[in-house]
Scaffold this motif. Structure first.
Motif, PDB file in Angstrom:
ATOM      1  N   LEU B  96      11.697   1.861  -8.739  1.00 56.72           N
ATOM      2  CA  LEU B  96      11.795   2.346  -7.549  1.00 56.72           C
ATOM      3  C   LEU B  96      11.909   1.895  -6.071  1.00 56.72           C
ATOM      4  CD1 LEU B  96       9.257   5.751  -7.885  1.00 56.72           C
ATOM      5  CD2 LEU B  96      11.465   5.482  -7.727  1.00 56.72           C
ATOM      6  N   CYS B  97      11.641   0.343  -5.522  1.00 55.35           N
ATOM      7  CA  CYS B  97      11.681  -0.384  -4.848  1.00 55.35           C
ATOM      8  C   CYS B  97      13.329  -0.446  -5.157  1.00 55.35           C
ATOM      9  CB  CYS B  97      10.884  -1.708  -4.955  1.00 55.35           C
ATOM     10  SG  CYS B  97      11.154  -2.532  -6.664  1.00 55.35           S
ATOM     11  N   LYS B  98      13.905  -0.496  -5.567  1.00 51.96           N
ATOM     12  CA  LYS B  98      15.175  -1.120  -5.530  1.00 51.96           C
ATOM     13  C   LYS B  98      16.015  -0.041  -4.712  1.00 51.96           C
ATOM     14  CE  LYS B  98      15.989  -1.997  -9.549  1.00 51.96           C
ATOM     15  NZ  LYS B  98      16.808  -2.381 -10.713  1.00 51.96           N
ATOM     16  N   LYS B  99      15.426   1.562  -5.162  1.00 51.56           N
ATOM     17  CA  LYS B  99      16.084   2.994  -5.071  1.00 51.56           C
ATOM     18  C   LYS B  99      15.809   3.031  -3.810  1.00 51.56           C
ATOM     19  CE  LYS B  99      16.334   5.194  -9.324  1.00 51.56           C
ATOM     20  NZ  LYS B  99      15.141   5.924 -10.339  1.00 51.56           N
ATOM     21  N   ASN B 100      14.697   2.018  -2.769  1.00 50.75           N
ATOM     22  CA  ASN B 100      14.482   2.520  -1.297  1.00 50.75           C
ATOM     23  C   ASN B 100      15.364   2.014  -0.796  1.00 50.75           C
ATOM     24  OD1 ASN B 100      12.583   2.362   0.598  1.00 50.75           O
ATOM     25  ND2 ASN B 100      10.837   2.607  -0.608  1.00 50.75           N
ATOM     26  N   GLY B 101      16.505   1.897  -1.029  1.00 50.22           N
ATOM     27  CA  GLY B 101      17.710   1.360  -0.151  1.00 50.22           C
ATOM     28  C   GLY B 101      16.568   0.092   1.117  1.00 50.22           C
ATOM     29  N   SER B 102      17.761   0.384   1.710  1.00 52.10           N
ATOM     30  CA  SER B 102      17.180  -1.347   2.827  1.00 52.10           C
ATOM     31  C   SER B 102      17.215  -0.571   3.955  1.00 52.10           C
ATOM     32  CB  SER B 102      18.973  -2.348   3.399  1.00 52.10           C
ATOM     33  OG  SER B 102      19.454  -1.457   4.548  1.00 52.10           O
ATOM     34  N   ILE B 103      15.122  -1.715   4.482  1.00 50.58           N
ATOM     35  CA  ILE B 103      14.941  -1.346   5.940  1.00 50.58           C
ATOM     36  C   ILE B 103      14.912  -2.364   7.038  1.00 50.58           C
ATOM     37  CG2 ILE B 103      13.089   0.399   4.498  1.00 50.58           C
ATOM     38  CD1 ILE B 103      11.287  -2.356   5.010  1.00 50.58           C
ATOM     39  N   PHE B 104      14.446  -1.538   8.153  1.00 52.21           N
ATOM     40  CA  PHE B 104      14.765  -2.227   9.540  1.00 52.21           C
ATOM     41  C   PHE B 104      14.257  -2.443  10.555  1.00 52.21           C
ATOM     42  CE2 PHE B 104      17.008   0.490  12.301  1.00 52.21           C
ATOM     43  CZ  PHE B 104      17.481   1.365  11.738  1.00 52.21           C
ATOM     44  N   LYS B 105      13.312  -0.480  10.285  1.00 45.11           N
ATOM     45  CA  LYS B 105      12.756  -0.661  11.942  1.00 45.11           C
ATOM     46  C   LYS B 105      11.382  -0.952  11.471  1.00 45.11           C
ATOM     47  CE  LYS B 105      14.244   3.761  12.573  1.00 45.11           C
ATOM     48  NZ  LYS B 105      14.440   5.666  13.078  1.00 45.11           N
ATOM     49  N   ALA B 106      10.581  -1.554  12.524  1.00 46.04           N
ATOM     50  CA  ALA B 106       9.030  -1.983  12.412  1.00 46.04           C
ATOM     51  C   ALA B 106       8.316  -0.834  12.321  1.00 46.04           C
ATOM     52  CB  ALA B 106       8.638  -2.197  13.822  1.00 46.04           C
ATOM     53  N   GLY B 107       7.893  -1.072  11.122  1.00 48.13           N
ATOM     54  CA  GLY B 107       6.834  -0.529  10.423  1.00 48.13           C
ATOM     55  C   GLY B 107       6.980   0.319   9.060  1.00 48.13           C
ATOM     56  N   GLN B 108       8.456   0.187   8.478  1.00 44.33           N
ATOM     57  CA  GLN B 108       8.848   0.301   8.582  1.00 44.33           C
ATOM     58  C   GLN B 108       8.444  -0.299   6.684  1.00 44.33           C
ATOM     59  OE1 GLN B 108      13.697   1.088   8.309  1.00 44.33           O
ATOM     60  NE2 GLN B 108      12.840   3.203   7.764  1.00 44.33           N
ATOM     61  N   SER B 109       8.096  -0.061   5.049  1.00 48.05           N
ATOM     62  CA  SER B 109       8.210  -0.885   4.050  1.00 48.05           C
ATOM     63  C   SER B 109       8.553   0.130   3.236  1.00 48.05           C
ATOM     64  CB  SER B 109       6.306  -1.341   4.246  1.00 48.05           C
ATOM     65  OG  SER B 109       6.480   0.219   4.067  1.00 48.05           O
ATOM     66  N   ILE B 110       8.915  -1.121   2.004  1.00 44.04           N
ATOM     67  CA  ILE B 110       9.082  -0.801   0.530  1.00 44.04           C
ATOM     68  C   ILE B 110       7.648  -1.073  -0.271  1.00 44.04           C
ATOM     69  CG2 ILE B 110      10.738  -1.034  -1.092  1.00 44.04           C
ATOM     70  CD1 ILE B 110      12.585  -2.373   0.747  1.00 44.04           C
ATOM     71  N   VAL B 111       7.148  -0.286  -1.398  1.00 48.84           N
ATOM     72  CA  VAL B 111       6.109  -0.732  -2.233  1.00 48.84           C
ATOM     73  C   VAL B 111       6.804  -0.244  -3.660  1.00 48.84           C
ATOM     74  CG1 VAL B 111       4.281   0.190  -2.151  1.00 48.84           C
ATOM     75  CG2 VAL B 111       4.621   0.919  -0.323  1.00 48.84           C
ATOM     76  N   CYS B 112       6.301  -1.665  -4.207  1.00 49.37           N
ATOM     77  CA  CYS B 112       6.231  -1.454  -5.306  1.00 49.37           C
ATOM     78  C   CYS B 112       5.004  -1.473  -6.555  1.00 49.37           C
ATOM     79  CB  CYS B 112       7.065  -3.069  -5.909  1.00 49.37           C
ATOM     80  SG  CYS B 112       7.931  -3.063  -7.611  1.00 49.37           S
ATOM     81  N   LEU B 113       4.869  -0.278  -6.231  1.00 47.56           N
ATOM     82  CA  LEU B 113       3.264  -0.167  -6.778  1.00 47.56           C
ATOM     83  C   LEU B 113       3.080  -0.856  -8.435  1.00 47.56           C
ATOM     84  CD1 LEU B 113       2.389   3.742  -6.544  1.00 47.56           C
ATOM     85  CD2 LEU B 113       1.356   1.681  -5.275  1.00 47.56           C
ATOM     86  N   PRO B 114       3.641  -1.155  -9.253  1.00 47.05           N
ATOM     87  CA  PRO B 114       3.513  -1.561 -10.298  1.00 47.05           C
ATOM     88  C   PRO B 114       3.418  -3.273 -10.060  1.00 47.05           C
ATOM     89  CG  PRO B 114       5.811  -0.312 -11.312  1.00 47.05           C
ATOM     90  CD  PRO B 114       5.298   0.034  -9.304  1.00 47.05           C
ATOM     91  N   HIS B 115       4.054  -3.644  -9.714  1.00 45.34           N
ATOM     92  CA  HIS B 115       3.980  -5.321  -9.015  1.00 45.34           C
ATOM     93  C   HIS B 115       2.783  -4.667  -8.045  1.00 45.34           C
ATOM     94  CE1 HIS B 115       7.659  -6.225 -11.363  1.00 45.34           C
ATOM     95  NE2 HIS B 115       7.073  -5.493 -12.233  1.00 45.34           N
ATOM     96  N   ARG B 116       1.873  -4.494  -8.171  1.00 43.87           N
ATOM     97  CA  ARG B 116       1.251  -4.337  -5.877  1.00 43.87           C
ATOM     98  C   ARG B 116       1.461  -5.181  -4.961  1.00 43.87           C
ATOM     99  NH1 ARG B 116      -4.585  -5.549  -9.372  1.00 43.87           N
ATOM    100  NH2 ARG B 116      -4.295  -3.616 -10.856  1.00 43.87           N
TER     101      ARG B 116
END
Lengths: 164, 122
Positions: B96-116
């Protein structure tokens, strides 16, 4: 001869007052709004001379005050900010005063807004775009402190009348 | 009193004139513009990678780089490119973290739950 000595004495007196004002505002931290926000009390003396249509005195007092307080309380890095913003704001106030239409509040606001904007621009170039978010806070602070200072200086104008 | 050069003339110096609205307005316009600017363009500055709530890597968004995070649960590759960052490789089961795409705004995040793992822009 005697007249110039008197002028010099008055200039020293007012610069000393400005340096003291600068020290007093160091004791009132407003850093919780945004880093580096001050009351601008030190500008009171310059604004006083601006209101008396004495821009040369305002420049002289402000430059000396900034150099002296840099030696006493701060470091060369903040001196760059202080002297640039100080010169720009005094110039803005002097220009506005030549127009002869503005009241004390208007002159003070010109000074405060110019001061904070110039410092922000400097910080933008020296520290990068991370300081962007501070501009609204700096402007709000300029509006508040600028008008407060105007009331203070108006009070001083009514009471302190130097005679040469 | 011709020598009375510095005497203030309180009646001539007013506290507030109608012209004083000019700097007031100027400041308010600047304020609005800067407010709009900060709200519509919140380009982030740094990317922070956290595993289990602990920061393991921090980097500026403006230097292109790639970093492989070795977590106790697997590995993720965080790529920083042109002020944006994304997770480009991961061996987690959902990706899912790969599918999240790219982020650039302050406060945005990508989470990979399996890897915490949390990738956050600030």
């Amino acid at each position: 001869m005697q007249k110039s000595a008197k002028k010099l004495a008055f200039a020293g007196l007012f610069t000393a007052a400005a340096v003291l004002f600068g020290y007093v505002e160091l004791l009132i931290p407003l850093d919780f709004i945004a880093p580096g926000i001050k009351l601008g009390l030190a500008n009171a003396v310059a604004l006083y001379f601006i209101c008396l249509q004495k821009p040369k005195w305002a420049f002289a007092v402000n430059i000396t005050r900034i150099l002296v307080s840099a030696l006493l309380f701060s470091n060369p890095f903040t001196l760059i900010y202080a002297i640039t913003a100080g010169l720009c704001s005094t110039a803005a106030m002097a220009l506005a005063a030549r127009f002869q239409k503005f009241g004390v509040v208007g002159l003070s606001l010109f000074g405060a807004v110019t001061h904070n904007t110039v410092q922000w621009i400097l910080a933008f170039f020296m520290l990068g775009s991370g300081v962007c978010i501070y501009l609204p806070f700096l402007l709000l602070a300029a509006l508040a402190t600028g008008s407060l200072l105007a009331f203070l200086v108006y009070g001083i104008l009514l009471r302190v009348q130097i005679k040469f | 009193m011709s020598r009375n050069k510095f005497a203030a003339e309180p009646d001539k110096k007013t506290l507030f004139t109608k012209w004083d609205f000019l700097p007031l307005l100027l400041a308010l316009v600047l304020l609005t513009v800067s407010l709009c600017f900060t709200f519509f363009n919140r380009q982030g500055q740094t990317v922070t990678v956290q595993v289990d709530g602990k920061t393991v890597w921090q980097h500026s968004l403006f230097e292109n780089t790639a970093y492989t995070v070795q977590t106790p649960y697997g590995q993720n590759t965080v790529t920083v490119k042109n002020g944006r960052c994304s997770v480009t490789a991961a061996d987690c089961r959902d990706g899912l973290c790969k599918k999240n795409g790219s982020i650039f705004k302050a406060g945005q995040s990508i989470v990979c739950l399996p890897h915490r793992l949390i990738v956050e822009v600030s």
